[in-house]
Design a protein around this motif. Structure first.
Motif, mmCIF file in Angstrom:
data_model
loop_
_atom_site.group_PDB
_atom_site.id
_atom_site.type_symbol
_atom_site.label_atom_id
_atom_site.label_comp_id
_atom_site.label_asym_id
_atom_site.label_seq_id
_atom_site.Cartn_x
_atom_site.Cartn_y
_atom_site.Cartn_z
ATOM 1 N N LYS A 1 46.313 49.616 43.967
ATOM 2 C CA LYS A 1 46.410 48.188 44.300
ATOM 3 C C LYS A 1 45.825 47.266 43.227
ATOM 4 C CE LYS A 1 45.967 45.897 48.574
ATOM 5 N NZ LYS A 1 45.178 45.637 49.793
ATOM 6 N N PRO A 2 44.608 47.491 42.710
ATOM 7 C CA PRO A 2 44.084 46.574 41.689
ATOM 8 C C PRO A 2 44.951 46.519 40.435
ATOM 9 C CG PRO A 2 42.364 48.078 42.444
ATOM 10 C CD PRO A 2 43.641 48.522 43.061
ATOM 11 N N ALA B 1 48.961 43.536 37.185
ATOM 12 C CA ALA B 1 50.273 43.564 36.529
ATOM 13 C C ALA B 1 51.184 42.457 37.065
ATOM 14 C CB ALA B 1 50.931 44.926 36.732
ATOM 15 N N LEU B 2 51.189 42.253 38.371
ATOM 16 C CA LEU B 2 52.032 41.206 38.958
ATOM 17 C C LEU B 2 51.525 39.814 38.573
ATOM 18 C CD1 LEU B 2 52.693 42.903 42.372
ATOM 19 C CD2 LEU B 2 54.428 42.257 40.687
ATOM 20 N N TYR B 3 50.214 39.654 38.508
ATOM 21 C CA TYR B 3 49.651 38.378 38.058
ATOM 22 C C TYR B 3 50.171 38.057 36.652
ATOM 23 C CZ TYR B 3 46.286 35.060 36.177
ATOM 24 O OH TYR B 3 45.710 33.972 35.566
ATOM 25 N N GLU C 1 37.544 46.563 41.508
ATOM 26 C CA GLU C 1 36.946 46.405 42.823
ATOM 27 C C GLU C 1 37.245 45.056 43.473
ATOM 28 O OE1 GLU C 1 34.824 47.314 40.113
ATOM 29 O OE2 GLU C 1 35.255 49.397 40.560
ATOM 30 N N SER C 2 37.373 44.001 42.656
ATOM 31 C CA SER C 2 37.466 42.667 43.243
ATOM 32 C C SER C 2 38.114 41.665 42.305
ATOM 33 C CB SER C 2 36.069 42.173 43.610
ATOM 34 O OG SER C 2 35.292 42.053 42.438
ATOM 35 N N PRO D 1 37.368 41.189 47.585
ATOM 36 C CA PRO D 1 37.523 42.613 47.285
ATOM 37 C C PRO D 1 39.009 42.964 47.270
ATOM 38 C CG PRO D 1 35.948 42.258 49.073
ATOM 39 C CD PRO D 1 36.634 40.957 48.815
ATOM 40 N N CYS D 2 39.409 43.863 46.404
ATOM 41 C CA CYS D 2 40.839 44.194 46.284
ATOM 42 C C CYS D 2 41.436 44.703 47.589
ATOM 43 C CB CYS D 2 41.069 45.196 45.155
ATOM 44 S SG CYS D 2 40.887 44.445 43.526
#
Length: 143
Positions: free
Chosen positions: A7-8, A13-15, A66-67, A84-85
């Motif tokens: 997820k992080p 990557a999407l950002y 983590e965040s 937090p992620c």
């Protein structure tokens, strides 16, 4: 073999992809998760908040494994935000909705405390005062 959450990596990557395409990245956050620090007056009835994380809207954006943390203004008042992620529900472009939604994750468990180690008796040899005076060293074990 257990792997860490992807997820992080996907969020980052999407950002980058959204910003590179000149769109506004929006982060959908579950504010009810432990550790989330967001202005509660902007949270909807479902406990979610949408945050504009574009470079022009935030200062000091820090996306770690983590965040996500940054400073932003809400109603003209600056505030430090911490997410937090595992609390991120999705990231998408404001202009066209393209992005990704994530499955709800449980927060990672804190590391288990290490078992206490009993102190070991000192078995270091010591030199007796008498042997220091004599020419031959004499060592003894102290228990």
């Amino acid at each position: 073999m257990a792997m860490t959450s992807s997820k992080p990596y996907m969020i980052k990557a999407l950002y980058d992809w959204i910003v590179d395409n000149h769109c506004t990245p929006y982060l959908l956050v579950d504010s009810l998760c432990d550790g989330v620090l967001v202005p509660q007056q902007y949270v909807n009835k479902d406990g979610q908040i949408v945050l504009n994380i574009s470079p022009s809207a935030v200062m000091g954006l820090d996306m770690s494994l983590e965040s996500i943390g940054f400073n932003a203004r809400f109603g003209g008042v600056p505030m430090d935000i911490y997410v937090p992620c595992y609390a991120v529900v999705g990231i998408y472009a404001k202009e066209n909705g393209q992005g990704m939604m994530f499955e709800v994750e449980t927060p990672p468990e804190p590391p288990k405390p290490k078992k206490s180690v009993k102190p070991v008796k000192d078995s270091t040899p010591t030199v007796s005062p008498k042997s220091a005076e004599s020419s031959k060293p004499s060592l003894r074990v102290v228990k």
